[in-house]
Design a protein around this motif. Structure first.
Motif, mmCIF file in Angstrom:
data_model
loop_
_atom_site.group_PDB
_atom_site.id
_atom_site.type_symbol
_atom_site.label_atom_id
_atom_site.label_comp_id
_atom_site.label_asym_id
_atom_site.label_seq_id
_atom_site.Cartn_x
_atom_site.Cartn_y
_atom_site.Cartn_z
ATOM 1 N N TYR A 1 0.865 -1.172 0.000
ATOM 2 C CA TYR A 1 0.000 0.000 0.000
ATOM 3 C C TYR A 1 0.904 1.225 0.000
ATOM 4 C CZ TYR A 1 -3.169 3.602 1.761
ATOM 5 O OH TYR A 1 -3.898 4.758 1.918
ATOM 6 N N SER B 1 0.880 5.569 -0.233
ATOM 7 C CA SER B 1 0.040 6.765 -0.203
ATOM 8 C C SER B 1 0.863 7.984 0.177
ATOM 9 C CB SER B 1 -1.123 6.605 0.779
ATOM 10 O OG SER B 1 -0.656 6.675 2.106
ATOM 11 N N TRP C 1 -3.449 7.318 -3.294
ATOM 12 C CA TRP C 1 -3.065 6.025 -2.743
ATOM 13 C C TRP C 1 -3.219 4.951 -3.814
ATOM 14 C CZ3 TRP C 1 -6.685 2.246 -3.117
ATOM 15 C CH2 TRP C 1 -8.008 2.647 -3.216
ATOM 16 N N ALA C 2 -2.490 3.858 -3.634
ATOM 17 C CA ALA C 2 -2.583 2.714 -4.534
ATOM 18 C C ALA C 2 -2.170 1.453 -3.795
ATOM 19 C CB ALA C 2 -1.681 2.909 -5.750
ATOM 20 N N THR C 3 -2.783 0.329 -4.171
ATOM 21 C CA THR C 3 -2.278 -0.970 -3.749
ATOM 22 C C THR C 3 -1.674 -1.603 -4.997
ATOM 23 O OG1 THR C 3 -4.474 -1.970 -4.070
ATOM 24 C CG2 THR C 3 -3.868 -1.316 -1.827
ATOM 25 N N GLU C 4 -0.469 -2.158 -4.820
ATOM 26 C CA GLU C 4 0.303 -2.668 -5.954
ATOM 27 C C GLU C 4 0.771 -4.089 -5.662
ATOM 28 O OE1 GLU C 4 2.112 1.705 -7.164
ATOM 29 O OE2 GLU C 4 3.366 0.343 -5.994
ATOM 30 N N ILE D 1 -1.050 -2.242 -10.544
ATOM 31 C CA ILE D 1 -1.932 -1.596 -9.579
ATOM 32 C C ILE D 1 -3.190 -2.437 -9.456
ATOM 33 C CG2 ILE D 1 -3.420 0.401 -9.164
ATOM 34 C CD1 ILE D 1 -1.217 2.190 -10.160
ATOM 35 N N CYS E 1 -6.733 1.889 -6.737
ATOM 36 C CA CYS E 1 -6.166 3.213 -6.491
ATOM 37 C C CYS E 1 -7.259 4.272 -6.594
ATOM 38 C CB CYS E 1 -5.045 3.530 -7.479
ATOM 39 S SG CYS E 1 -5.604 3.752 -9.186
ATOM 40 N N THR F 1 -6.368 7.178 -8.178
ATOM 41 C CA THR F 1 -5.681 8.083 -9.108
ATOM 42 C C THR F 1 -6.212 8.031 -10.535
ATOM 43 O OG1 THR F 1 -4.015 6.406 -9.572
ATOM 44 C CG2 THR F 1 -3.538 7.943 -7.776
#
Length: 172
Positions: A60, A62, A77-80, A96, A99, A101
């Motif tokens: 995570y 951010s 924020w993003a989870t990758e 990703i 997110c 974004t």
């Protein structure tokens, strides 16, 4: 459901480090859950699933600023998910998962290329490429510039840290 008829945006940025080898830089990227140590404007990054550096693990991230259409700043924020890691080729790839974004179908690859034929020479290149569906309200050239600036800042922090470690080791 509306289909996006535009081709995916794809680009690659790179930078050269003259005071750090590929063998010194690779472990910093392999440490997937700790990107915040190196990436400018990313104060938060931590693991939320799996073992750090193993394919399938998720981080995570951010803290980067986003500007909305009404000129209000918000926190991105993003989870990758790490989808590939090759220590021989010194390459990682991630996607990703979610997110705020606007990035869809985002996949990124980072490759550390050693200077010299034996791969042990001082200096290396960091190549960072990405593929993503076009983002409404964004311009590809601006996104590439953001990646270039981020990579330059990250490379400087990494090189400075390696120099400091080497100097500390010489002082003993």
């Amino acid at each position: 459901m509306e289909q996006n008829s535009q081709p995916k945006w794809e680009s690659k940025v790179s930078t050269t480090l003259t005071h750090a080898s590929a063998d010194q830089i690779w472990p910093l990227f392999e440490d997937f859950f700790n990107l915040h140590k190196w990436f400018p404007a990313l104060p938060t990054c931590y693991g939320i699933h799996g073992t750090n550096g193993e394919v399938g693990c998720i981080r995570y991230c951010s803290g980067f600023k986003l500007r909305s259409e009404d000129s209000v700043d918000s926190v991105g924020w993003a989870t990758e998910r790490l989808i590939a890691s090759d220590p021989i080729d010194r390459t990682i790839a991630y996607e990703i998962v979610d997110c705020n974004t606007g990035l869809k179908s985002y996949v990124s690859k980072v490759k550390i290329v050693a200077e010299g034929d034996d791969g042990q020479g001082q200096g290396c290149d960091i190549e960072w490429s990405f593929s993503v569906e076009p983002v409404e309200g964004w311009v590809l050239e601006d996104m590439v510039k953001t990646y270039e600036n981020g990579l330059q800042g990250m490379a400087k922090k990494m090189e400075d840290a390696i120099r400091s470690t080497e100097q500390a080791g010489q002082g003993e």
